[in-house]
Motif scaffolding. Structure first.
Motif, mmCIF file in Angstrom:
data_model
loop_
_atom_site.group_PDB
_atom_site.id
_atom_site.type_symbol
_atom_site.label_atom_id
_atom_site.label_comp_id
_atom_site.label_asym_id
_atom_site.label_seq_id
_atom_site.Cartn_x
_atom_site.Cartn_y
_atom_site.Cartn_z
ATOM 1 N N GLN A 92 -42.781 -24.408 43.565
ATOM 2 C CA GLN A 92 -41.952 -25.482 44.126
ATOM 3 C C GLN A 92 -42.561 -26.861 43.819
ATOM 4 O OE1 GLN A 92 -41.754 -23.922 48.273
ATOM 5 N NE2 GLN A 92 -39.588 -23.573 47.867
ATOM 6 N N LEU A 93 -42.852 -27.064 42.554
ATOM 7 C CA LEU A 93 -43.416 -28.335 42.107
ATOM 8 C C LEU A 93 -42.324 -29.392 42.054
ATOM 9 C CD1 LEU A 93 -45.522 -26.929 39.105
ATOM 10 C CD2 LEU A 93 -46.299 -27.315 41.462
ATOM 11 N N LEU A 94 -42.728 -30.646 42.271
ATOM 12 C CA LEU A 94 -41.777 -31.756 42.219
ATOM 13 C C LEU A 94 -41.953 -32.614 40.970
ATOM 14 C CD1 LEU A 94 -41.716 -32.946 45.945
ATOM 15 C CD2 LEU A 94 -40.041 -31.545 44.731
ATOM 16 N N LEU A 95 -43.116 -32.508 40.334
ATOM 17 C CA LEU A 95 -43.370 -33.263 39.115
ATOM 18 C C LEU A 95 -44.070 -32.368 38.103
ATOM 19 C CD1 LEU A 95 -44.164 -35.380 41.711
ATOM 20 C CD2 LEU A 95 -44.082 -36.967 39.798
ATOM 21 N N VAL A 96 -43.836 -32.681 36.824
ATOM 22 C CA VAL A 96 -44.496 -31.990 35.728
ATOM 23 C C VAL A 96 -45.246 -33.034 34.912
ATOM 24 C CG1 VAL A 96 -44.109 -30.781 33.553
ATOM 25 C CG2 VAL A 96 -42.843 -30.086 35.591
ATOM 26 N N GLN A 97 -46.533 -32.788 34.690
ATOM 27 C CA GLN A 97 -47.374 -33.697 33.900
ATOM 28 C C GLN A 97 -47.672 -33.024 32.567
ATOM 29 O OE1 GLN A 97 -50.624 -35.617 36.000
ATOM 30 N NE2 GLN A 97 -51.980 -35.292 34.263
ATOM 31 N N LEU A 98 -47.290 -33.702 31.480
ATOM 32 C CA LEU A 98 -47.427 -33.132 30.144
ATOM 33 C C LEU A 98 -48.610 -33.758 29.435
ATOM 34 C CD1 LEU A 98 -43.633 -33.163 29.212
ATOM 35 C CD2 LEU A 98 -44.974 -31.270 30.191
ATOM 36 N N HIS A 99 -49.634 -32.956 29.190
ATOM 37 C CA HIS A 99 -50.925 -33.457 28.723
ATOM 38 C C HIS A 99 -51.213 -33.118 27.270
ATOM 39 C CE1 HIS A 99 -54.430 -35.516 30.258
ATOM 40 N NE2 HIS A 99 -54.086 -35.245 31.496
ATOM 41 N N GLY A 100 -50.212 -32.577 26.571
ATOM 42 C CA GLY A 100 -50.443 -32.158 25.194
ATOM 43 C C GLY A 100 -49.693 -33.019 24.193
ATOM 44 N N LYS A 101 -49.178 -32.357 23.158
ATOM 45 C CA LYS A 101 -48.472 -33.062 22.091
ATOM 46 C C LYS A 101 -46.959 -32.901 22.217
ATOM 47 C CE LYS A 101 -52.346 -32.643 18.865
ATOM 48 N NZ LYS A 101 -52.818 -32.128 17.546
ATOM 49 N N GLU A 102 -46.504 -32.790 23.453
ATOM 50 C CA GLU A 102 -45.073 -32.627 23.695
ATOM 51 C C GLU A 102 -44.315 -33.858 23.176
ATOM 52 O OE1 GLU A 102 -47.598 -30.666 26.819
ATOM 53 O OE2 GLU A 102 -47.363 -32.752 26.162
ATOM 54 N N ASP A 103 -43.254 -33.621 22.382
ATOM 55 C CA ASP A 103 -42.523 -34.741 21.797
ATOM 56 C C ASP A 103 -41.311 -35.108 22.653
ATOM 57 O OD1 ASP A 103 -40.702 -32.721 21.259
ATOM 58 O OD2 ASP A 103 -41.067 -32.713 19.094
ATOM 59 N N VAL A 104 -40.534 -36.049 22.162
ATOM 60 C CA VAL A 104 -39.386 -36.556 22.915
ATOM 61 C C VAL A 104 -38.366 -35.449 23.170
ATOM 62 C CG1 VAL A 104 -37.432 -38.154 22.829
ATOM 63 C CG2 VAL A 104 -39.697 -38.926 22.118
ATOM 64 N N SER A 105 -38.084 -34.636 22.154
ATOM 65 C CA SER A 105 -37.088 -33.572 22.326
ATOM 66 C C SER A 105 -37.551 -32.548 23.362
ATOM 67 C CB SER A 105 -36.788 -32.890 20.992
ATOM 68 O OG SER A 105 -37.940 -32.275 20.457
ATOM 69 N N TYR A 106 -38.857 -32.272 23.399
ATOM 70 C CA TYR A 106 -39.406 -31.357 24.409
ATOM 71 C C TYR A 106 -39.139 -31.914 25.811
ATOM 72 C CZ TYR A 106 -42.916 -28.563 26.941
ATOM 73 O OH TYR A 106 -43.552 -27.729 27.826
ATOM 74 N N CYS A 107 -39.446 -33.192 26.008
ATOM 75 C CA CYS A 107 -39.241 -33.821 27.321
ATOM 76 C C CYS A 107 -37.767 -33.821 27.707
ATOM 77 C CB CYS A 107 -39.777 -35.249 27.309
ATOM 78 S SG CYS A 107 -41.558 -35.368 27.040
ATOM 79 N N LYS A 108 -36.911 -34.092 26.731
ATOM 80 C CA LYS A 108 -35.468 -34.101 26.984
ATOM 81 C C LYS A 108 -34.982 -32.715 27.392
ATOM 82 C CE LYS A 108 -31.029 -35.219 24.834
ATOM 83 N NZ LYS A 108 -30.342 -35.631 23.588
ATOM 84 N N ASN A 109 -35.406 -31.697 26.661
ATOM 85 C CA ASN A 109 -35.001 -30.328 26.971
ATOM 86 C C ASN A 109 -35.525 -29.884 28.334
ATOM 87 O OD1 ASN A 109 -33.677 -30.119 24.519
ATOM 88 N ND2 ASN A 109 -35.420 -29.169 23.476
ATOM 89 N N LEU A 110 -36.758 -30.275 28.636
ATOM 90 C CA LEU A 110 -37.337 -29.904 29.921
ATOM 91 C C LEU A 110 -36.572 -30.565 31.065
ATOM 92 C CD1 LEU A 110 -39.608 -28.361 31.332
ATOM 93 C CD2 LEU A 110 -41.038 -30.403 31.118
ATOM 94 N N LYS A 111 -36.189 -31.809 30.888
ATOM 95 C CA LYS A 111 -35.444 -32.528 31.914
ATOM 96 C C LYS A 111 -34.082 -31.876 32.162
ATOM 97 C CE LYS A 111 -35.821 -37.343 33.311
ATOM 98 N NZ LYS A 111 -36.527 -36.862 34.489
ATOM 99 N N GLU A 112 -33.492 -31.370 31.099
ATOM 100 C CA GLU A 112 -32.204 -30.683 31.242
ATOM 101 C C GLU A 112 -32.362 -29.345 31.965
ATOM 102 O OE1 GLU A 112 -30.786 -30.497 27.252
ATOM 103 O OE2 GLU A 112 -30.146 -32.607 27.213
ATOM 104 N N GLU A 113 -33.486 -28.690 31.731
ATOM 105 C CA GLU A 113 -33.753 -27.397 32.376
ATOM 106 C C GLU A 113 -34.133 -27.559 33.849
ATOM 107 O OE1 GLU A 113 -33.684 -24.186 31.365
ATOM 108 O OE2 GLU A 113 -32.930 -24.633 29.362
ATOM 109 N N LEU A 114 -34.799 -28.657 34.150
ATOM 110 C CA LEU A 114 -35.317 -28.873 35.512
ATOM 111 C C LEU A 114 -34.671 -30.115 36.122
ATOM 112 C CD1 LEU A 114 -39.094 -28.109 34.869
ATOM 113 C CD2 LEU A 114 -37.510 -26.701 36.190
ATOM 114 N N LYS A 115 -33.458 -29.970 36.565
ATOM 115 C CA LYS A 115 -32.741 -31.085 37.163
ATOM 116 C C LYS A 115 -33.479 -31.571 38.412
ATOM 117 C CE LYS A 115 -29.220 -30.592 34.306
ATOM 118 N NZ LYS A 115 -28.939 -31.554 33.229
ATOM 119 N N GLY A 116 -33.702 -32.884 38.489
ATOM 120 C CA GLY A 116 -34.334 -33.462 39.669
ATOM 121 C C GLY A 116 -35.852 -33.475 39.638
ATOM 122 N N ILE A 117 -36.455 -32.804 38.668
ATOM 123 C CA ILE A 117 -37.915 -32.806 38.558
ATOM 124 C C ILE A 117 -38.345 -34.023 37.732
ATOM 125 C CG2 ILE A 117 -39.931 -31.577 37.637
ATOM 126 C CD1 ILE A 117 -38.673 -30.273 40.098
#
Length: 232
Positions: A92-117
């Motif tokens: 039940q996390l509220l935020l995700v911190q990305l510490h690697g080489k995640e690109d813009v498309s990765y962040c976009k896809n993750l945001k679509e998968e995790l609405k409100g996070i």
């Protein structure tokens, strides 16, 4: 920690970039594991849990019940999106911190998968940094985090020159990280009085407040919280 001042819009309607930074800076304590409940009694704004197995602070088990004001952050490094989604739901996390080489498309896809996070994208700084890389991430991230570039993603235990943040071109709120401890408190409070800290939303601490990896020194954290400056 203290609250921020808001405009005449309801605070729940505001995006992070609309927050007026003008009071007590937020605090995130990362690398939590062995004494989470004891640290939680200090009521930091965020507690970070590292879900990257090579880390000495890799979190295993179940996160205990925390005060409702404390937001749980999951820290990931180049993880499969499915893994991040499953971990967010499990803990039940509220935020995700990305510490690697995640690109813009990765962040976009993750945001679509995790609405409100909310997503924190990390950028590591050594002697210099090309701030132009941030622009593409602005629509797909809620916060940036700046830490010190080292051999490992995070937890390197030393600071970068915050003077470089004079060049910060964005209005996106950011977390300041990298080797911040009691020894840096005077320098930190001075930084928080300067114009370049305008969008410094939160301070992120970890290794400088440890007895051993994942075991925090609560008395030193309490002293740090009590002496952390109000932003000018």
């Amino acid at each position: 920690m203290g609250n921020y001042y808001y405009t005449n819009k309801d605070k729940n309607q505001l995006t992070p970039s609309e927050i007026e930074v003008g009071s007590k800076v937020k605090l995130k304590i990362c690398g939590m594991h062995h004494n989470t409940l004891e640290v939680a009694q200090l009521k930091p704004d965020y507690l970070g849990f590292i879900f990257w197995e090579p880390s000495k602070r890799y979190f295993k088990g179940k996160i205990p019940q925390l005060h409702h004001s404390i937001k749980k952050v999951g820290v990931f490094v180049n993880a499969f999106i499915e893994e991040v989604v499953a971990t967010v739901k499990e803990h039940q996390l509220l935020l995700v911190q990305l510490h690697g080489k995640e690109d813009v498309s990765y962040c976009k896809n993750l945001k679509e998968e995790l609405k409100g996070i909310k997503i924190i994208k990390v950028f590591s700084i050594k002697d210099d940094f090309d701030f132009s890389v941030l622009k593409a991430f602005e629509p797909v991230c809620d916060y940036f985090l700046f830490d010190t570039k080292g051999k490992l993603p995070g937890g390197n235990g030393y600071t970068f020159s915050w003077e470089i943040l004079k060049k910060y071109p964005s209005t996106k709120p950011y977390f300041l990280s990298g080797g911040i401890g009691l020894e840096e408190l005077e320098k930190l409070n001075n930084f928080l009085s300067l114009p370049e800290s305008k969008y410094c939303y939160a301070i992120d601490v970890n290794s400088k407040f440890e007895i051993e990896p994942g075991l925090k020194n609560v008395s030193e954290l309490k002293e740090f919280i009590n002496k952390l400056s109000v932003k000018k």
